[in-house]
Scaffold this active site. Structure first.
Site, PDB file in Angstrom:
ATOM      1  N   ARG A 242       0.826  -1.209   0.000  1.00 31.23           N
ATOM      2  CA  ARG A 242       0.000   0.000   0.000  1.00 31.23           C
ATOM      3  C   ARG A 242       0.863   1.263   0.000  1.00 31.23           C
ATOM      4  NH1 ARG A 242      -5.773   1.185   3.018  1.00 31.23           N
ATOM      5  NH2 ARG A 242      -6.009   3.267   2.130  1.00 31.23           N
ATOM      6  N   ASN A 246       1.938   6.002  -2.129  1.00 29.64           N
ATOM      7  CA  ASN A 246       2.487   7.285  -1.685  1.00 29.64           C
ATOM      8  C   ASN A 246       3.488   7.860  -2.690  1.00 29.64           C
ATOM      9  OD1 ASN A 246       1.005   7.209   0.719  1.00 29.64           O
ATOM     10  ND2 ASN A 246       2.552   5.938   1.713  1.00 29.64           N
TER      11      ASN A 246
HETATM   12  P1  NAD Z   1     -11.841  18.779  -1.281  1.00 32.23           P
HETATM   13  O1  NAD Z   1     -12.649  17.768  -0.600  1.00 32.23           O
HETATM   14  O2  NAD Z   1     -11.400  19.975  -0.513  1.00 32.23           O
HETATM   15  O3  NAD Z   1     -12.602  19.251  -2.595  1.00 32.23           O
HETATM   16  C1  NAD Z   1     -11.995  20.223  -3.422  1.00 32.23           C
HETATM   17  C2  NAD Z   1     -12.919  21.425  -3.643  1.00 32.23           C
HETATM   18  O4  NAD Z   1     -13.926  21.056  -4.580  1.00 32.23           O
HETATM   19  C3  NAD Z   1     -13.658  21.895  -2.398  1.00 32.23           C
HETATM   20  O5  NAD Z   1     -13.736  23.300  -2.444  1.00 32.23           O
HETATM   21  C4  NAD Z   1     -15.045  21.292  -2.553  1.00 32.23           C
HETATM   22  O6  NAD Z   1     -16.018  22.039  -1.891  1.00 32.23           O
HETATM   23  C5  NAD Z   1     -15.226  21.332  -4.045  1.00 32.23           C
HETATM   24  N1  NAD Z   1     -16.081  20.310  -4.639  1.00 32.23           N
HETATM   25  C6  NAD Z   1     -16.078  18.996  -4.400  1.00 32.23           C
HETATM   26  N2  NAD Z   1     -16.862  18.348  -5.246  1.00 32.23           N
HETATM   27  C7  NAD Z   1     -17.414  19.282  -6.040  1.00 32.23           C
HETATM   28  C8  NAD Z   1     -18.309  19.212  -7.143  1.00 32.23           C
HETATM   29  N3  NAD Z   1     -18.728  18.050  -7.644  1.00 32.23           N
HETATM   30  N4  NAD Z   1     -18.692  20.375  -7.707  1.00 32.23           N
HETATM   31  C9  NAD Z   1     -18.213  21.561  -7.252  1.00 32.23           C
HETATM   32  N5  NAD Z   1     -17.343  21.683  -6.248  1.00 32.23           N
HETATM   33  C10 NAD Z   1     -16.943  20.541  -5.652  1.00 32.23           C
HETATM   34  O7  NAD Z   1     -10.474  18.157  -1.874  1.00 32.23           O
HETATM   35  P2  NAD Z   1     -10.088  16.765  -2.520  1.00 32.23           P
HETATM   36  O8  NAD Z   1      -8.995  17.062  -3.457  1.00 32.23           O
HETATM   37  O9  NAD Z   1     -11.246  15.980  -2.982  1.00 32.23           O
HETATM   38  O10 NAD Z   1      -9.511  15.965  -1.262  1.00 32.23           O
HETATM   39  C11 NAD Z   1      -8.336  16.392  -0.618  1.00 32.23           C
HETATM   40  C12 NAD Z   1      -8.281  15.704   0.726  1.00 32.23           C
HETATM   41  O11 NAD Z   1      -8.261  14.296   0.519  1.00 32.23           O
HETATM   42  C13 NAD Z   1      -7.038  16.047   1.540  1.00 32.23           C
HETATM   43  O12 NAD Z   1      -7.424  16.352   2.855  1.00 32.23           O
HETATM   44  C14 NAD Z   1      -6.234  14.754   1.519  1.00 32.23           C
HETATM   45  O13 NAD Z   1      -5.465  14.589   2.690  1.00 32.23           O
HETATM   46  C15 NAD Z   1      -7.316  13.720   1.408  1.00 32.23           C
HETATM   47  N6  NAD Z   1      -6.893  12.452   0.816  1.00 32.23           N
HETATM   48  C16 NAD Z   1      -7.262  11.317   1.482  1.00 32.23           C
HETATM   49  C17 NAD Z   1      -6.900  10.098   0.967  1.00 32.23           C
HETATM   50  C18 NAD Z   1      -7.355   8.856   1.667  1.00 32.23           C
HETATM   51  O14 NAD Z   1      -6.930   7.761   1.267  1.00 32.23           O
HETATM   52  N7  NAD Z   1      -8.192   8.953   2.672  1.00 32.23           N
HETATM   53  C19 NAD Z   1      -6.218  10.003  -0.246  1.00 32.23           C
HETATM   54  C20 NAD Z   1      -5.881  11.172  -0.914  1.00 32.23           C
HETATM   55  C21 NAD Z   1      -6.213  12.405  -0.369  1.00 32.23           C
HETATM   56  N1  GLY Z   2      -3.994   7.413  -0.721  1.00 30.76           N
HETATM   57  C1  GLY Z   2      -3.075   6.519  -0.123  1.00 30.76           C
HETATM   58  C2  GLY Z   2      -3.719   5.326   0.472  1.00 30.76           C
HETATM   59  O1  GLY Z   2      -4.926   5.182   0.437  1.00 30.76           O
HETATM   60  O2  GLY Z   2      -3.039   4.496   0.987  1.00 30.76           O
END
Ligand code: NAD
Ligand code: GLY
Length: 366
Positions: A242, A246
């Protein structure tokens, strides 16, 4: 319609990918809804753009829908929002057997997932991801977290969703910069172990980024299948499999830290530049053919993603960026593992990288 299963003993689940699936949510989510009522958690932007469709589908199925609308942005992955959300869940009488619906990007998915992990020692949740990043990565695999003053995603838990409903048409309202940032996580799957998929990306990125439904559906299904296989093989990131996900994140984390985890550089943009840096570092170290590093850089640049420190608006020296890396949660016994490449589709985990070499490389890049 494509359905992909995450094969985990006792907590496996399906990921459904279908244009228009959001409008069928009343039927598709029915198996996860009890007592005729459901809580949807979303953010203000998504509420304006997509909540109406979900509400209409749930209302149409005769469900009593309540909604929590949180502020958009990374700041929502906070103790304060976690406390407010868990209080709201308790006030609504959410039980262990219930599923809360997370409608949004990675921020909402990570926060709701973590709230679900700790509410009454664990209740259910369903992911309805609405960003490309969330559809190809964060909604699958059960990593949930909030941020702390000490760094990003430092407080969290592994907690798998019960179901993931992906409607690619929700991306029609996502700002183009966010779509492009999410694309970095698509390319990543090709670079990890699937050179043929990277070639597909080179041929189809323009169509995908323009919203072509066929290209979009293929990219999402391919990415989700790749992630599901990796998660099934190494759910808790213990065997190293996994960790391959990264790729680009250690360099990217330093870039995000240097830009204050702000809109100056989105997470996916940092990952894109981080991937390009990881390939060029690998080439400098004699591990990867320079032609492969150049090809990766050229492709990411062609999509409009940043690939250099200057593209990210960063003029820090190597020592400053490496100091940011020291706060990375992947630090292990004082050493920082790096994802490096022997070529396109040949990523590996390197545990013996000298930070002095990384510093010198970044000084050259500056
Ligand atoms: P986000 O959730 O902030 O969404 C990005 C922007 O798009 C926000 O302003 C949101 O309001 C807007 N938005 C979302 N969907 C929309 C839509 N359909 N129409 C209009 N606006 C919309 O950002 P993101 O890039 O989706 O996620 C980033 C986060 O994900 C970070 O906190 C990161 O750490 C996390 N992340 C988690 C994992 C995991 O495995 N859990 C993996 C990668 C990233
Ligand atoms: N996005 C990295 C993980 O899910 O492991």
């Amino acid at each position: 319609m494509t359905t992909i299963t995450v094969a985990l003993e006792g907590r496996g689940y399906d990921i459904l990918i279908e244009d228009g699936a959001l409008d069928r949510a009343g039927t598709l989510l029915a198996p996860y809804i009890r007592r005729g009522r459901v809580l949807v958690v979303t953010d203000g932007n998504v509420a304006a753009a997509q909540l109406g469709r979900l509400r209409a589908a749930l209302d149409g199925a005769g469900l009593a829908v309540s909604v929590e609308v949180l502020p958009p942005g990374e700041g929502t992955k906070s103790w304060a929002q976690l406390a407010a959300l868990t209080d709201a869940m308790l006030a609504r009488g959410i039980e262990r057997g219930d599923h809360v619906v997370a409608l949004g990007g990675g921020v909402i998915g990570d926060l709701v997932g973590f709230a679900a992990a700790i509410l009454k020692r664990g209740c259910g949740f369903v992911q309805v991801p609405t960003t490309l990043l969330a559809q190809v990565d964060s909604s699958v695999g059960g990593k949930t977290a909030i941020n702390s003053a000490a760094g990003k995603n430092l407080i969290g838990a592994f907690h798998q969703p019960g179901f993931v409903l992906i409607d690619p048409t929700t991306l029609d309202t996502l700002p183009q910069r966010e779509v492009r940032a999410g694309y970095a996580e698509v390319v990543k799957y090709g670079l990890i172990d699937d050179a043929a998929f990277f070639a597909w990306c080179e041929a189809n990125a323009a169509a995908l980024l323009a919203g072509d439904p066929a290209a979009r559906a293929s990219a999402i299904a391919h990415s989700v299948a790749a992630k599901a296989a990796i998660v099934a093989a190494d759910e808790r990131e213990t065997s190293g499999t996994r960790a391959l996900l990264n790729l680009g994140h250690t360099f990217g984390h330093a870039l995000e830290a240097e830009t204050g985890f702000s809109d100056r550089l989105l997470h996916g943009e940092a990952v894109a530049a981080g991937i390009a840096l990881a390939f060029r570092f690998s080439a400098c170290a004699g591990l990867c053919p320079p032609g492969d590093a150049a090809r990766v850089t050229a492709h990411l640049r062609a999509t409009g993603l940043p690939v250099t420190l200057a593209d990210c608006g960063i003029d820090a020296d190597g020592a400053t960026l490496v100091a940011h890396m020291a706060h990375d949660k992947k630090m292990d016994g004082g050493r920082l593992p790096f994802l490096l490449a022997r070529g396109i589709g040949r990523t590996f985990l390197a545990k013996d990288v000298a930070l002095a070499d990384v510093t010198a490389f970044l000084d050259e890049e500056a």
